[in-house]
Enzyme design. Structure first.
Site, PDB file in Angstrom:
ATOM      1  N   ASN A 160       0.823  -1.210   0.000  1.00  0.00           N
ATOM      2  CA  ASN A 160       0.000   0.000   0.000  1.00  0.00           C
ATOM      3  C   ASN A 160       0.852   1.253   0.000  1.00  0.00           C
ATOM      4  OD1 ASN A 160      -2.357  -1.482   0.097  1.00  0.00           O
ATOM      5  ND2 ASN A 160      -2.754  -1.138   2.265  1.00  0.00           N
ATOM      6  N   ARG A 185     -10.729  -4.210 -14.412  1.00  0.00           N
ATOM      7  CA  ARG A 185      -9.601  -5.078 -14.063  1.00  0.00           C
ATOM      8  C   ARG A 185     -10.099  -6.511 -14.099  1.00  0.00           C
ATOM      9  NH1 ARG A 185      -5.759  -1.650 -11.542  1.00  0.00           N
ATOM     10  NH2 ARG A 185      -6.674   0.105 -10.410  1.00  0.00           N
ATOM     11  N   ARG A 230      -5.091   1.804 -13.483  1.00  0.00           N
ATOM     12  CA  ARG A 230      -3.726   1.982 -12.990  1.00  0.00           C
ATOM     13  C   ARG A 230      -3.046   0.665 -12.612  1.00  0.00           C
ATOM     14  NH1 ARG A 230      -1.545   6.394 -11.231  1.00  0.00           N
ATOM     15  NH2 ARG A 230      -3.512   7.450 -10.826  1.00  0.00           N
ATOM     16  N   HIS A 244     -15.370   3.157 -15.042  1.00  0.00           N
ATOM     17  CA  HIS A 244     -15.132   2.403 -13.820  1.00  0.00           C
ATOM     18  C   HIS A 244     -16.348   1.585 -13.395  1.00  0.00           C
ATOM     19  CE1 HIS A 244     -14.322   2.086  -9.337  1.00  0.00           C
ATOM     20  NE2 HIS A 244     -13.183   1.675  -9.837  1.00  0.00           N
ATOM     21  N   TYR A 285     -12.144  -9.680  -2.033  1.00  0.00           N
ATOM     22  CA  TYR A 285     -12.819  -8.379  -2.011  1.00  0.00           C
ATOM     23  C   TYR A 285     -14.294  -8.590  -1.657  1.00  0.00           C
ATOM     24  CZ  TYR A 285      -9.026  -5.768  -4.347  1.00  0.00           C
ATOM     25  OH  TYR A 285      -7.837  -5.165  -4.665  1.00  0.00           O
ATOM     26  N   ARG A 290     -13.674   2.530   4.410  1.00  0.00           N
ATOM     27  CA  ARG A 290     -12.500   1.679   4.592  1.00  0.00           C
ATOM     28  C   ARG A 290     -11.227   2.495   4.686  1.00  0.00           C
ATOM     29  NH1 ARG A 290     -11.624  -0.880  -0.224  1.00  0.00           N
ATOM     30  NH2 ARG A 290      -9.628   0.075  -0.637  1.00  0.00           N
ATOM     31  N   HIS A 318     -15.148  -3.540   0.089  1.00  0.00           N
ATOM     32  CA  HIS A 318     -15.038  -2.858  -1.199  1.00  0.00           C
ATOM     33  C   HIS A 318     -16.379  -2.370  -1.738  1.00  0.00           C
ATOM     34  CE1 HIS A 318     -13.986  -2.775  -5.648  1.00  0.00           C
ATOM     35  NE2 HIS A 318     -12.989  -2.100  -5.115  1.00  0.00           N
TER      36      HIS A 318
END
Length: 721
Positions: free
Chosen positions: A72, A403, A433, A463, A496, A592, A620
């Site tokens: 992270n 993704r 990214r 997204h 997730y 979160r 998530h």
């Protein structure tokens, strides 16, 4: 084409956009009403670190949290810190969301990150490593090995390590080598035995080899030696005829963000591929060194890498604790969380003698809400797309992909559907990214199979998580839709936490049809009934709902707002929540990560409660719930409350309507906000306090364990019926 005014507002692809200036302050709200978003992110990573420090957690899970912390922090530097530095250098930087100058903000980040990295190193050396050793997993040193063990490891070094090492000398004939970002290196000082001259060499620790080398032995205790320790004790083999004087580990972090001027790029893929090559050579932004490094070596690195003293992090213990992910291969289930096996959602369980559920039939019966990873992604989302691919009555499939994994069954299902003659549209976000290269590879694979691949709108990332299947039934076309809160990624779906809604509702189908058509070539409109879509009206829609609760409270009616997101940063949304709280609305925020919302503003945030939950799964999902006078309005979707999500991305929230689903989502929120549930509470000045035990020292409820138990009991109840 997209409206030029909208494209200008999007400001391209930069995800460090939240350095942008904020709206003019509300006259009734104080200037100091936000928490610094960068320091709030560091506080989030501190919460991750606190899990590693918790002795009640299984030992290998604690090591995993140390690795997550390190990973992270790397991304934080590569993106957030790099973005701020870039803006300072170009003169484009503006004050932060709390009015700090960019230079002061960097100093704040540096102090906070230094403190956290030292605490991280201490957690490994003083807490987790000893706990692992007590449990029979030792990370040992070369000096602690027997002669026989050293001989065996030396043989391993000669056969498996030595051939791939590449020592690089630095002298008048050899300039200082390029140091790749995030690589672990040894800085070596040697003396030429013939001339007596001291030289410098750099040696990269091969990232493709296991970071922890198992020490041979047949006992119950597993022992491992760090790869860099093995290499360091065989430097004489790499520099024959030279005297090795000293060696120290170091690690460099570079700016690895990607910038694409889409409106100037005729071919987005080619431009992105070129930019990915340039990413490798981004400027340095952090140098990590071991605390025993001598001044001569450090001065050389600082000078050659052109890095400032503020960017040097002198740390005890081993560098790059991402390597602790490597311990996951150890076969010690007793040192991990007890296994959670995802169940098949009740609606998607096979009936009668059938071994495979009819997904379309189940969705026609009623909307289906699935909760991952407690309920299986494979037997819901993947099964939905695989059935669509082989069903002769399916005419078209449309899907967004942000993704996913390279070997994804979802990608294969789309390929199978195209090869069987169906119309297939895949909207691939190649600017996701750090997944850009992977996305390019499988986007081209899809194109070769005949899938219509598009890359979304200029200046906006796509997204939202959407899938639409068009099926012919009795001469009519029926829409089957899936709107999710997480990526179409079978691998991350196991860790997730996300929700997904399946529906055959005609209005949702019309909304998605219009949205997909616009994504493949037209600007986003406002003509949606059950969706809130960014960038044009998602923020406005949410603020309208918040203001409605405020007006109800002002009129003496019951009112309440509940929001679950990864990040709460957007100033307009935060100000709307402050106004609602000041009017008496109960506001519960479950976040979160980053939270710029304060809970310590007298008369303004008195009715706001903020909680954070971290655990074995990454929370998530995004949920937005409004009391609405007793007729709850609840949305799920992909959007966080950040500038980039609301202004620079195509996001979608769908309104959930089934009473049973509303009850499930609200009960999930009840459990998270319950004082008997383990969580972090946001307090004064942005401090987070963990609440994991009751007054008698007994552990509080673990939300994720409790949720798994509730869903399993729900399935067993169905089986009994």
């Amino acid at each position: 084409m997209i409206d030029p005014a909208l494209a200008d507002a999007g400001l391209g692809d930069a995800e460090d956009d939240d350095f942008d200036s904020v709206e003019a302050p509300d006259a009734q709200l104080p200037d100091h009403r936000y928490l610094d978003r960068e320091l709030s992110w560091l506080a989030f990573n501190q919460r991750v670190l606190e899990l590693a420090e918790d002795p009640s957690l299984p030992e290998l899970e604690r090591a995993n949290f140390l690795a997550i912390f390190a990973s992270n922090l790397d991304e934080f530097f590569m993106v957030r810190v790099a973005g701020l530095k870039r803006r300072i250098m170009t003169g484009l930087a503006v004050p932060t969301n709390i009015g700090r100058s960019p230079v002061d903000a960097l100093a704040d980040i540096s102090r906070g990150a230094h403190d956290l990295q030292l605490r991280h190193a201490d957690a490994w050396t003083q807490l987790v490593r000893p706990a692992l050793a007590d449990a029979g997993v030792e990370i040992t040193e070369w000096s602690e090995l027997t002669d026989g063990e050293r001989a065996t490891l030396s043989e391993y070094f000669q056969l498996q390590v030595f051939p791939v090492l590449m020592p690089l000398a630095v002298d008048p004939a050899h300039p200082f080598p390029y140091i790749s970002g995030l690589s672990l290196n040894l800085a070596i000082r040697i003396r030429n035995a013939r001339t007596g001259r001291q030289e410098f060499a750099r040696l990269k620790v091969p990232p493709m080899l296991p970071r922890f080398v198992e020490v041979p032995g047949s006992g119950e205790i597993k022992r491992f030696l760090r790869l860099e320790e093995l290499i360091a004790n065989h430097l004489g083999d790499l520099f024959p005829g030279m005297e090795v004087l000293d060696h120290h580990a170091f690690r460099l972090t570079r700016n690895e963000d990607v910038e694409i001027e889409e409106d100037e790029s005729e071919n987005l893929i080619q431009a992105l591929e070129a930019e990915l090559l340039r990413r490798r050579f981004g400027p340095p932004i952090r140098l990590e060194i071991t605390d025993d490094m001598d001044d001569v070596t450090m001065d050389l690195l600082v000078r050659e890498l052109d890095i400032t003293d503020q960017e040097v992090y002198r740390l005890p213990g081993p560098l790059d604790l991402r390597g602790l992910f490597d311990l996951s291969r150890i076969d010690r289930p007793d040192l991990r969380y007890p296994p959670h096996v995802p169940t098949t959602a009740v609606a998607f369980q096979p009936t009668g003698s059938s071994t495979r559920a009819d997904i379309f039939k189940a969705i026609r019966k009623s909307d289906v809400l699935v909760h991952h990873p407690y309920e299986s992604f494979t037997t819901s989302v993947v099964a939905f797309l695989e059935q669509a691919a082989r069903d002769p009555h399916v005419l078209a499939i449309k899907q967004t992909l942000y993704r996913t994994s390279g070997d994804s069954p979802i990608v294969q299902a789309l390929i199978d559907a195209a090869e069987s003659g169906k119309q297939v549209l895949a909207l691939v976000e190649v600017k996701a990214r750090f997944d850009e290269a992977n996305n390019i590879v499988w986007a081209r694979k899809l194109e070769k199979a005949g899938v219509h691949v598009v890359y979304g709108l200029v200046g906006l990332k796509t997204h939202c998580k959407l899938a639409l299947v068009i099926r012919e039934e009795e001469g009519m076309l029926r829409h089957y839709s899936h709107i999710g809160t997480g990526n179409y990624n079978p691998k991350t779906s196991r860790i997730y936490e996300d929700f997904g809604l399946f529906t055959a509702d005609a209005q949702v189908g019309k909304d998605l049809t219009r949205l997909f058509n616009e994504l493949s070539g037209y600007a986003i409109e406002k003509k949606f009934k059950r969706l809130l879509v960014a960038p044009l009206h998602l923020r406005k829609g949410l603020i309208r709902q918040i203001d409605h609760e405020r007006k109800n409270a002002e009129a003496g009616k019951p009112a309440g707002i509940r929001i679950k997101v990864n990040s709460m940063v957007d100033e307009e949304v935060i100000d709307a929540l402050y106004r609602a709280s000041a009017a008496g609305v109960t506001v519960d925020v479950w976040v979160r990560g980053i939270c710029s919302l304060r809970t310590d503003l007298d008369g303004i945030s008195d009715n706001i409660t903020v909680r954070s939950i971290l655990g074995r799964y990454l929370e998530h999902s995004r949920i937005f719930a409004f009391h609405n006078g007793g007729d709850p309005q609840v949305y799920i979707g992909s959007a966080d409350m950040m500038h980039r999500n609301l202004d620079r991305r195509v996001e979608a929230l769908v309104r959930v309507t089934e009473p049973a689903h509303l009850s499930e989502l609200l009960a999930f929120f009840d459990l998270a906000m319950d004082p008997g549930t383990t969580s972090w509470h946001l307090g004064a000045e942005g401090t987070w306090e963990r609440h994991a035990e009751d007054a008698d020292g007994k552990p509080l409820i673990d939300l994720q364990d409790m949720t798994m138990g509730l869903i399993q009991r729900r399935r067993r109840a169905r089986a009994v019926r």
